[in-house]
Motif scaffolding. Structure first.
Motif, PDB file in Angstrom:
ATOM      1  N   PHE A  20       6.808  12.401  -7.012  1.00  0.00           N
ATOM      2  CA  PHE A  20       7.744  12.530  -8.123  1.00  0.00           C
ATOM      3  C   PHE A  20       7.629  13.895  -8.805  1.00  0.00           C
ATOM      4  O   PHE A  20       8.614  14.384  -9.362  1.00  0.00           O
ATOM      5  CB  PHE A  20       7.567  11.385  -9.121  1.00  0.00           C
ATOM      6  N   ARG A  59      10.979   5.637 -13.090  1.00  0.00           N
ATOM      7  CA  ARG A  59       9.519   5.711 -12.983  1.00  0.00           C
ATOM      8  C   ARG A  59       8.851   5.697 -14.360  1.00  0.00           C
ATOM      9  O   ARG A  59       7.749   5.187 -14.528  1.00  0.00           O
ATOM     10  CB  ARG A  59       9.132   6.976 -12.230  1.00  0.00           C
ATOM     11  N   GLY A 108      10.026   4.086  -7.990  1.00  0.00           N
ATOM     12  CA  GLY A 108       9.696   4.433  -9.374  1.00  0.00           C
ATOM     13  C   GLY A 108       9.505   3.210 -10.249  1.00  0.00           C
ATOM     14  O   GLY A 108       8.587   3.158 -11.066  1.00  0.00           O
ATOM     15  N   GLN A 161       6.167   1.629  -9.345  1.00  0.00           N
ATOM     16  CA  GLN A 161       5.034   2.345  -9.924  1.00  0.00           C
ATOM     17  C   GLN A 161       4.966   2.139 -11.434  1.00  0.00           C
ATOM     18  O   GLN A 161       3.883   2.022 -11.996  1.00  0.00           O
ATOM     19  CB  GLN A 161       5.077   3.828  -9.602  1.00  0.00           C
ATOM     20  N   PHE A 162       6.103   2.076 -12.096  1.00  0.00           N
ATOM     21  CA  PHE A 162       6.121   1.846 -13.542  1.00  0.00           C
ATOM     22  C   PHE A 162       5.449   0.518 -13.872  1.00  0.00           C
ATOM     23  O   PHE A 162       4.639   0.431 -14.786  1.00  0.00           O
ATOM     24  CB  PHE A 162       7.557   1.878 -14.071  1.00  0.00           C
TER      25      PHE A 162
END
Length: 161
Positions: A10, A66, A144, A147-148
């Motif tokens: 990212f 994300r 994203g 992962q968040f």
């Protein structure tokens, strides 16, 4: 390990977005100067800006996803007095979001395969490059979002301990 790899990925997208924004800015300055100062229009300028702007939109959406900054209407959720119900509705909403993104990946791939053989008007690149932003952006949004949630769950566990 995977989280660090995604962080690097990212960061690379952030750099690409910055470069693309600078290219659009420079192209518009050159195009306006060429057209109004030298009376020589640049025929491919608008097409380049359009393509880059579409890619900026979808990749930027993935970066926003994300960080948990995607669009959400939280009016009802914020007034719910029960945190567990609020959390459950957030999970359901995000599951619908992932389903929507999967449909975006699928349908975007269909459009790309249908348009890849066509050429753009002035740049003469495959038209599918413009449409490729949809499935790529949706895929990156899923990554994203994943992962968040992993990061927030990890941070929530650290706060509890």
């Amino acid at each position: 390990m995977a989280s660090k790899l995604i962080d690097r990925f990212f960061r690379a997208i952030d750099c690409l977005l910055s470069i693309a924004l600078f290219v659009i800015f420079a192209e518009v300055i050159v195009e306006v100067s060429a057209r109004y100062i030298f009376s020589v229009p640049i025929p491919w300028g608008a097409e380049l800006s359009q393509t880059l702007l579409v890619w900026i939109t979808f990749l930027g959406s993935a970066v926003a996803m994300r960080h948990g900054e995607h669009m959400a209407i939280r009016l009802v959720l914020d007034f719910l007095p029960w945190p567990s119900l609020r959390k459950g509705l957030e999970v359901i909403g995000n599951l619908f979001l992932v389903a929507f993104l999967i449909v975006g990946i699928w349908s975007g791939c269909l459009v790309v395969t249908r348009t890849w053989g066509l050429k753009t008007t002035t740049l003469q690149i495959p038209a599918g490059i413009l449409y490729l932003a949809l499935p790529v952006g949706c895929l990156f949004m899923v990554i994203g979002l994943w992962q968040f949630f992993i990061t927030n769950r990890h941070n929530a566990n650290e706060r509890v301990q």
